[in-house]
Write a protein that holds these residues in place. Sequence first.
Motif, PDB file in Angstrom:
ATOM      1  N   PHE A 104     -32.982 -56.320   8.116  1.00 14.45           N
ATOM      2  CA  PHE A 104     -33.248 -55.514   6.926  1.00 14.45           C
ATOM      3  C   PHE A 104     -32.514 -56.051   5.699  1.00 14.45           C
ATOM      4  O   PHE A 104     -32.941 -55.843   4.564  1.00 14.45           O
ATOM      5  CB  PHE A 104     -32.880 -54.041   7.160  1.00 14.45           C
ATOM      6  CG  PHE A 104     -33.470 -53.135   6.117  1.00 14.45           C
ATOM      7  CD1 PHE A 104     -34.775 -52.685   6.229  1.00 14.45           C
ATOM      8  CD2 PHE A 104     -32.738 -52.769   4.992  1.00 14.45           C
ATOM      9  CE1 PHE A 104     -35.346 -51.887   5.248  1.00 14.45           C
ATOM     10  CE2 PHE A 104     -33.305 -51.977   4.008  1.00 14.45           C
ATOM     11  CZ  PHE A 104     -34.604 -51.528   4.136  1.00 14.45           C
ATOM     12  N   TRP A 112     -41.172 -54.097   8.312  1.00 12.18           N
ATOM     13  CA  TRP A 112     -39.926 -53.739   9.000  1.00 12.18           C
ATOM     14  C   TRP A 112     -40.050 -52.354   9.630  1.00 12.18           C
ATOM     15  O   TRP A 112     -39.683 -52.144  10.787  1.00 12.18           O
ATOM     16  CB  TRP A 112     -38.741 -53.773   8.018  1.00 12.18           C
ATOM     17  CG  TRP A 112     -37.429 -53.602   8.716  1.00 12.18           C
ATOM     18  CD1 TRP A 112     -36.644 -54.593   9.216  1.00 12.18           C
ATOM     19  CD2 TRP A 112     -36.778 -52.367   9.043  1.00 12.18           C
ATOM     20  NE1 TRP A 112     -35.533 -54.055   9.822  1.00 12.18           N
ATOM     21  CE2 TRP A 112     -35.591 -52.687   9.734  1.00 12.18           C
ATOM     22  CE3 TRP A 112     -37.082 -51.028   8.810  1.00 12.18           C
ATOM     23  CZ2 TRP A 112     -34.706 -51.734  10.196  1.00 12.18           C
ATOM     24  CZ3 TRP A 112     -36.208 -50.053   9.272  1.00 12.18           C
ATOM     25  CH2 TRP A 112     -35.029 -50.419   9.956  1.00 12.18           C
ATOM     26  N   CYS A 113     -40.586 -51.414   8.885  1.00 14.62           N
ATOM     27  CA  CYS A 113     -40.721 -50.050   9.405  1.00 14.62           C
ATOM     28  C   CYS A 113     -41.641 -50.039  10.633  1.00 14.62           C
ATOM     29  O   CYS A 113     -41.367 -49.344  11.615  1.00 14.62           O
ATOM     30  CB  CYS A 113     -41.264 -49.111   8.339  1.00 14.62           C
ATOM     31  SG  CYS A 113     -40.055 -48.748   7.059  1.00 14.62           S
ATOM     32  N   ALA A 159     -39.653 -51.313  13.537  1.00 14.98           N
ATOM     33  CA  ALA A 159     -38.657 -50.334  13.978  1.00 14.98           C
ATOM     34  C   ALA A 159     -39.330 -49.184  14.713  1.00 14.98           C
ATOM     35  O   ALA A 159     -38.821 -48.695  15.724  1.00 14.98           O
ATOM     36  CB  ALA A 159     -37.863 -49.827  12.781  1.00 14.98           C
ATOM     37  N   ARG A 193     -35.944 -45.547  14.782  1.00 11.80           N
ATOM     38  CA  ARG A 193     -37.255 -45.004  14.396  1.00 11.80           C
ATOM     39  C   ARG A 193     -37.058 -43.906  13.360  1.00 11.80           C
ATOM     40  O   ARG A 193     -37.840 -43.778  12.427  1.00 11.80           O
ATOM     41  CB  ARG A 193     -37.976 -44.456  15.631  1.00 11.80           C
ATOM     42  CG  ARG A 193     -38.285 -45.547  16.647  1.00 11.80           C
ATOM     43  CD  ARG A 193     -38.951 -44.978  17.866  1.00 11.80           C
ATOM     44  NE  ARG A 193     -40.295 -44.496  17.526  1.00 11.80           N
ATOM     45  CZ  ARG A 193     -41.026 -43.750  18.339  1.00 11.80           C
ATOM     46  NH1 ARG A 193     -40.558 -43.394  19.515  1.00 11.80           N
ATOM     47  NH2 ARG A 193     -42.214 -43.363  17.983  1.00 11.80           N
ATOM     48  N   ALA A 221     -36.493 -45.492  10.083  1.00 11.25           N
ATOM     49  CA  ALA A 221     -37.750 -46.051   9.578  1.00 11.25           C
ATOM     50  C   ALA A 221     -38.627 -44.947   8.984  1.00 11.25           C
ATOM     51  O   ALA A 221     -39.228 -45.122   7.924  1.00 11.25           O
ATOM     52  CB  ALA A 221     -38.489 -46.772  10.706  1.00 11.25           C
ATOM     53  N   ARG A 222     -38.683 -43.810   9.682  1.00  6.08           N
ATOM     54  CA  ARG A 222     -39.488 -42.694   9.153  1.00  6.08           C
ATOM     55  C   ARG A 222     -38.938 -42.229   7.807  1.00  6.08           C
ATOM     56  O   ARG A 222     -39.684 -41.966   6.869  1.00  6.08           O
ATOM     57  CB  ARG A 222     -39.498 -41.531  10.154  1.00  6.08           C
ATOM     58  CG  ARG A 222     -40.459 -41.756  11.315  1.00  6.08           C
ATOM     59  CD  ARG A 222     -40.711 -40.454  12.057  1.00  6.08           C
ATOM     60  NE  ARG A 222     -39.512 -39.982  12.742  1.00  6.08           N
ATOM     61  CZ  ARG A 222     -39.183 -40.322  13.999  1.00  6.08           C
ATOM     62  NH1 ARG A 222     -39.982 -41.108  14.705  1.00  6.08           N
ATOM     63  NH2 ARG A 222     -38.080 -39.873  14.546  1.00  6.08           N
ATOM     64  N   ARG A 278     -39.804 -44.755   5.127  1.00  6.34           N
ATOM     65  CA  ARG A 278     -41.225 -44.640   4.780  1.00  6.34           C
ATOM     66  C   ARG A 278     -41.466 -43.491   3.826  1.00  6.34           C
ATOM     67  O   ARG A 278     -42.175 -43.627   2.845  1.00  6.34           O
ATOM     68  CB  ARG A 278     -42.054 -44.400   6.057  1.00  6.34           C
ATOM     69  CG  ARG A 278     -42.399 -45.669   6.754  1.00  6.34           C
ATOM     70  CD  ARG A 278     -43.920 -45.804   6.883  1.00  6.34           C
ATOM     71  NE  ARG A 278     -44.242 -47.195   7.109  1.00  6.34           N
ATOM     72  CZ  ARG A 278     -44.932 -47.635   8.159  1.00  6.34           C
ATOM     73  NH1 ARG A 278     -45.379 -46.784   9.064  1.00  6.34           N
ATOM     74  NH2 ARG A 278     -45.184 -48.909   8.274  1.00  6.34           N
TER      75      ARG A 278
END
Length: 435
Positions: free
Chosen positions: A331, A350-351, A354, A363, A366-367, A370
């Motif tokens: 990242f 990347w998201c 993950a 995760r 990542a959420r 996003r």
Amino acid sequence: MFKDCKTPTRRSAIQLHVKTILNRIQHFAGFVYREVRFRDHGCSLHIDIHLEAHACSDGRCATCLKPAPGYDHQSERSWLFPPLWNIPTHFHYAPRRVQCPEHGIGVEHIPWSAGKRPVTIPMMVFLARWGRRLSWRETAQAFQTSWEAVYRSVDWLVQWGLGQRKLEGVEALGVDEIHWGQGLRSENFLTVVYQIDAHCRRLLWVGPRRTQASLRRGLVALGPEVLRGLRFVCSDMWQPYLRVLAAMVPHALHVLDRFHITSHLNEAVDEVRRAECGRLRGRPQAAKLKHMRWKLLRRGSRVRGHAKQKLQGLLRTKLATARAWMLKETFQGFWHYRSLTWAAAFLDVWCERALRSRIEPLRKVARMLRSHEELILNWFRAKGEISNGPVEGLNNKIRVITRRSYGFRTYHAMETALYHNLGRLPEPELTHSFC
Ligand SMILES: [Zn+2]
């Protein structure tokens, strides 16, 4: 004065000397130093400095500072002055009451005194300045006074500074939460508002809790003028802050900064490591995770020598911690993009990775990334205008101050210490700097 000088006794020679120093460094217009005496209390020695009003000058009204005719005298008061040769030193003076045509009868303006405080302004500034270098307890011990006296002095200086400070040219604001004390209840958090402009970094406001109401109070305290002038606001992904900032400073570019995102990633890696340590207890692989906490939290390029070998050993395994670390490390590449489009594409990829990793803490990050994509990409829109260090730097200083043993007895004392150390507040001008 000449008479004193010719007197053969040793004591009067000393008297003249101290008076000369006082007149030179701490002259108060309209007042004269009458005499300086030793007071011997068994084992403790004191210096008493007696002042009187100049014979041909009227007292001044404390409200308008205009000369006013005298009314009567009050009984003598004393004030603590910075120690001479580390001997406790007091001012003694019987204040006049004056009859101001506008403000009526009242106690005259005394230039070394602030209200009813038994400490002179030079002494309060003296103690407060030392209170920045030492803990308040150490300051009290070094200058033979009480913790309370140091605290009150700092408090006075902070209140004075907050009343006098100018909030012009504030363009970038950083908002953050700070953990304080033990436990995770809402009282254990503070909301802090910093100015993070390149030319001035300082603490502007601090208040209890980390709710919408706390931040709203802080922004209101800065005043509408400051809010109108803001161009950038930096914050964490803490939802209550995001809401208040969107509502109260919609015109400023809202940036989720590098420091906060990195710390979310680090927390996720640490969570994975802890969980895995628990799962592997007693098995040979567990050794790979031993003493790895700081090595994993550091940026890969900063891990060297033996630590680096251990880290590489861990990365060769198929452990979740190793995979989590790799994700965190990749990242870093995000921050090096120049183009917004490419940065956005990187974030997306990347998201995706993950989310497919099956490592729940990552995760979750990542959420979160996003759902705040726009605010994160604002970092690139603001690039060059705000640097990424200041919030982190100020937070670290706050941690040092809250941990340092000031012996804070109340929330207010801690708040005072934060303003005192990080607020860059103005101080009254003195004719002499005692420290
Ligand atoms: Zn007046």
